[in-house]
Design a protein around this motif. Structure first.
Motif, PDB file in Angstrom:
ATOM      1  N   LYS A   5      25.864  28.627  98.849  1.00  0.00           N
ATOM      2  CA  LYS A   5      26.701  29.357  99.790  1.00  0.00           C
ATOM      3  C   LYS A   5      28.070  29.671  99.201  1.00  0.00           C
ATOM      4  N   HIS A   6      28.487  28.910  98.212  1.00  0.00           N
ATOM      5  CA  HIS A   6      29.836  29.033  97.675  1.00  0.00           C
ATOM      6  C   HIS A   6      29.876  29.622  96.268  1.00  0.00           C
ATOM      7  N   PHE A   7      28.717  29.652  95.589  1.00  0.00           N
ATOM      8  CA  PHE A   7      28.681  30.113  94.208  1.00  0.00           C
ATOM      9  C   PHE A   7      27.578  31.153  94.026  1.00  0.00           C
ATOM     10  N   ASP A   8      27.808  32.081  93.106  1.00  0.00           N
ATOM     11  CA  ASP A   8      26.816  33.117  92.826  1.00  0.00           C
ATOM     12  C   ASP A   8      25.637  32.564  92.030  1.00  0.00           C
ATOM     13  N   LEU A   9      25.921  31.535  91.233  1.00  0.00           N
ATOM     14  CA  LEU A   9      24.885  30.980  90.358  1.00  0.00           C
ATOM     15  C   LEU A   9      25.133  29.492  90.155  1.00  0.00           C
ATOM     16  N   CYS A  10      24.101  28.684  90.389  1.00  0.00           N
ATOM     17  CA  CYS A  10      24.210  27.229  90.207  1.00  0.00           C
ATOM     18  C   CYS A  10      23.302  26.814  89.049  1.00  0.00           C
ATOM     19  N   LEU A  11      23.881  26.128  88.071  1.00  0.00           N
ATOM     20  CA  LEU A  11      23.131  25.720  86.885  1.00  0.00           C
ATOM     21  C   LEU A  11      23.258  24.218  86.684  1.00  0.00           C
ATOM     22  N   TRP A  12      22.125  23.570  86.411  1.00  0.00           N
ATOM     23  CA  TRP A  12      22.108  22.155  86.049  1.00  0.00           C
ATOM     24  C   TRP A  12      21.623  22.070  84.604  1.00  0.00           C
ATOM     25  N   VAL A  13      22.452  21.503  83.727  1.00  0.00           N
ATOM     26  CA  VAL A  13      22.138  21.468  82.306  1.00  0.00           C
ATOM     27  C   VAL A  13      22.297  20.046  81.785  1.00  0.00           C
ATOM     28  N   TYR A  14      21.254  19.541  81.143  1.00  0.00           N
ATOM     29  CA  TYR A  14      21.345  18.244  80.475  1.00  0.00           C
ATOM     30  C   TYR A  14      22.091  18.410  79.160  1.00  0.00           C
ATOM     31  N   VAL A  15      23.025  17.513  78.887  1.00  0.00           N
ATOM     32  CA  VAL A  15      23.858  17.595  77.685  1.00  0.00           C
ATOM     33  C   VAL A  15      23.359  16.589  76.644  1.00  0.00           C
ATOM     34  N   PRO A  16      22.957  17.046  75.450  1.00  0.00           N
ATOM     35  CA  PRO A  16      22.540  16.122  74.397  1.00  0.00           C
ATOM     36  C   PRO A  16      23.669  15.154  74.044  1.00  0.00           C
ATOM     37  N   ARG A  17      23.303  13.968  73.602  1.00  0.00           N
ATOM     38  CA  ARG A  17      24.302  12.946  73.264  1.00  0.00           C
ATOM     39  C   ARG A  17      25.280  13.465  72.200  1.00  0.00           C
ATOM     40  N   ASN A  18      24.753  14.200  71.226  1.00  0.00           N
ATOM     41  CA  ASN A  18      25.596  14.801  70.194  1.00  0.00           C
ATOM     42  C   ASN A  18      26.001  16.194  70.679  1.00  0.00           C
ATOM     43  N   PHE A  19      27.122  16.284  71.362  1.00  0.00           N
ATOM     44  CA  PHE A  19      27.528  17.515  72.044  1.00  0.00           C
ATOM     45  C   PHE A  19      27.822  18.639  71.055  1.00  0.00           C
ATOM     46  N   LYS A  20      27.117  19.754  71.237  1.00  0.00           N
ATOM     47  CA  LYS A  20      27.365  20.960  70.449  1.00  0.00           C
ATOM     48  C   LYS A  20      27.391  22.153  71.398  1.00  0.00           C
ATOM     49  N   ALA A  21      28.392  23.020  71.215  1.00  0.00           N
ATOM     50  CA  ALA A  21      28.545  24.172  72.091  1.00  0.00           C
ATOM     51  C   ALA A  21      27.299  25.044  72.083  1.00  0.00           C
ATOM     52  N   THR A  22      26.712  25.254  70.898  1.00  0.00           N
ATOM     53  CA  THR A  22      25.532  26.126  70.800  1.00  0.00           C
ATOM     54  C   THR A  22      24.365  25.580  71.618  1.00  0.00           C
ATOM     55  N   ASP A  23      24.149  24.262  71.576  1.00  0.00           N
ATOM     56  CA  ASP A  23      23.031  23.665  72.306  1.00  0.00           C
ATOM     57  C   ASP A  23      23.189  23.842  73.815  1.00  0.00           C
ATOM     58  N   VAL A  24      24.403  23.610  74.316  1.00  0.00           N
ATOM     59  CA  VAL A  24      24.638  23.683  75.763  1.00  0.00           C
ATOM     60  C   VAL A  24      24.550  25.127  76.246  1.00  0.00           C
ATOM     61  N   ILE A  25      25.149  26.061  75.510  1.00  0.00           N
ATOM     62  CA  ILE A  25      25.082  27.472  75.892  1.00  0.00           C
ATOM     63  C   ILE A  25      23.629  27.953  75.872  1.00  0.00           C
ATOM     64  N   LYS A  26      22.872  27.524  74.865  1.00  0.00           N
ATOM     65  CA  LYS A  26      21.455  27.890  74.777  1.00  0.00           C
ATOM     66  C   LYS A  26      20.696  27.363  75.995  1.00  0.00           C
ATOM     67  N   ASN A  27      20.986  26.130  76.409  1.00  0.00           N
ATOM     68  CA  ASN A  27      20.338  25.557  77.587  1.00  0.00           C
ATOM     69  C   ASN A  27      20.704  26.329  78.850  1.00  0.00           C
ATOM     70  N   MET A  28      21.957  26.771  78.939  1.00  0.00           N
ATOM     71  CA  MET A  28      22.390  27.557  80.093  1.00  0.00           C
ATOM     72  C   MET A  28      21.627  28.879  80.163  1.00  0.00           C
ATOM     73  N   ILE A  29      21.481  29.543  79.019  1.00  0.00           N
ATOM     74  CA  ILE A  29      20.767  30.820  78.969  1.00  0.00           C
ATOM     75  C   ILE A  29      19.316  30.634  79.403  1.00  0.00           C
ATOM     76  N   GLU A  30      18.671  29.578  78.890  1.00  0.00           N
ATOM     77  CA  GLU A  30      17.273  29.327  79.243  1.00  0.00           C
ATOM     78  C   GLU A  30      17.127  28.997  80.724  1.00  0.00           C
ATOM     79  N   THR A  31      18.122  28.293  81.291  1.00  0.00           N
ATOM     80  CA  THR A  31      18.076  27.954  82.713  1.00  0.00           C
ATOM     81  C   THR A  31      18.198  29.208  83.569  1.00  0.00           C
TER      82      THR A  31
END
Length: 223
Positions: A5-31
């Motif tokens: 109701k408050h957001f246009d898009l809701c995303l839940w993304v698991y973050v790998p222990r070794n945080f990398k921007a590319t991995d998280v952005i890739k997960n967001m795109i796939e979600t």
């Protein structure tokens, strides 16, 4: 609160222990793509290309982004975090990021945040949670006797919800009062990892082999 109701898009993304921007952005795109319909995994590409694709998919939408099980163990965490935030620059200023973490350091490293520390459940509430996992609703046995033993087990789990779920679900398939009493005598149940090992040891041997195969894959590969 209903995020839709408050957001246009809701995303839940698991973050790998070794945080990398590319991995998280890739997960967001796939979600996002998964919300639109069946799709293949997005191919690994440089951060700039991933950022462009995310911008195309999200536009200037107001996002609620949940980064689950977040850690800051990466040596160049600050650099990776800055790259990640940069990729979200096209989103609405009203975009919100929710981090779930077990680390006290994340809130100091990531950004200015409002921290909500989850308090432990009260003893009675935790016992109820344990019995919720341990006791099947269709059982015809006397629940009162098992509840007395269950409370002793719950105390030894020391308020750990993960351990309550693991041990409870294992006991659920063996509703034998003597077995529950033996479990209640164990002194290691407050250690979540030992509770996991104990739960694993109770499985049939053929399922042990299944877990051995699963261990070959990265964490959360089957989400």
């Amino acid at each position: 609160m209903d995020g839709k109701k408050h957001f246009d898009l809701c995303l839940w993304v698991y973050v790998p222990r070794n945080f990398k921007a590319t991995d998280v952005i890739k997960n967001m795109i796939e979600t996002i793509k998964a919300k639109e319909g069946p799709s293949n995994n997005y191919p690994f590409t440089p951060l700039e290309a991933l950022s462009t694709e995310l911008r195309r998919l999200s536009g200037s939408k107001k996002l609620l982004l949940v980064l689950d099980d977040f850690w800051s163990d990466t040596k160049d965490f600050d650099n990776q975090w800055d790259k990640f935030i940069g990729c979200l620059s096209s989103c609405s200023p009203e975009t919100r990021i929710l981090l779930t973490t077990q680390s006290n350091n994340v809130s100091q490293l990531a950004m200015k945040v409002e921290v909500h520390v989850l308090k432990e459940l009260e003893e009675g509430q935790f016992s109820e949670l344990f019995m919720h996992h341990a006791w099947p609703s269709n059982s015809h046995l006397r629940k009162e006797e098992f509840e007395k033993v269950g409370k002793k087990i719950a105390v030894k789990l020391k308020g750990d919800p993960g351990a309550a779920k693991l041990v409870g679900r294992q006991l659920r398939v063996e509703l034998d009062l003597d077995h529950w009493k033996k479990v209640a005598e164990k002194d290691w149940l407050g250690d979540d990892m030992k509770a996991r090992i104990w739960s694993y040891q109770q499985l049939p041997q053929h399922l042990h082999r299944c877990f051995a195969i699963c261990s070959l894959f990265p964490k959360r590969s089957f989400d």
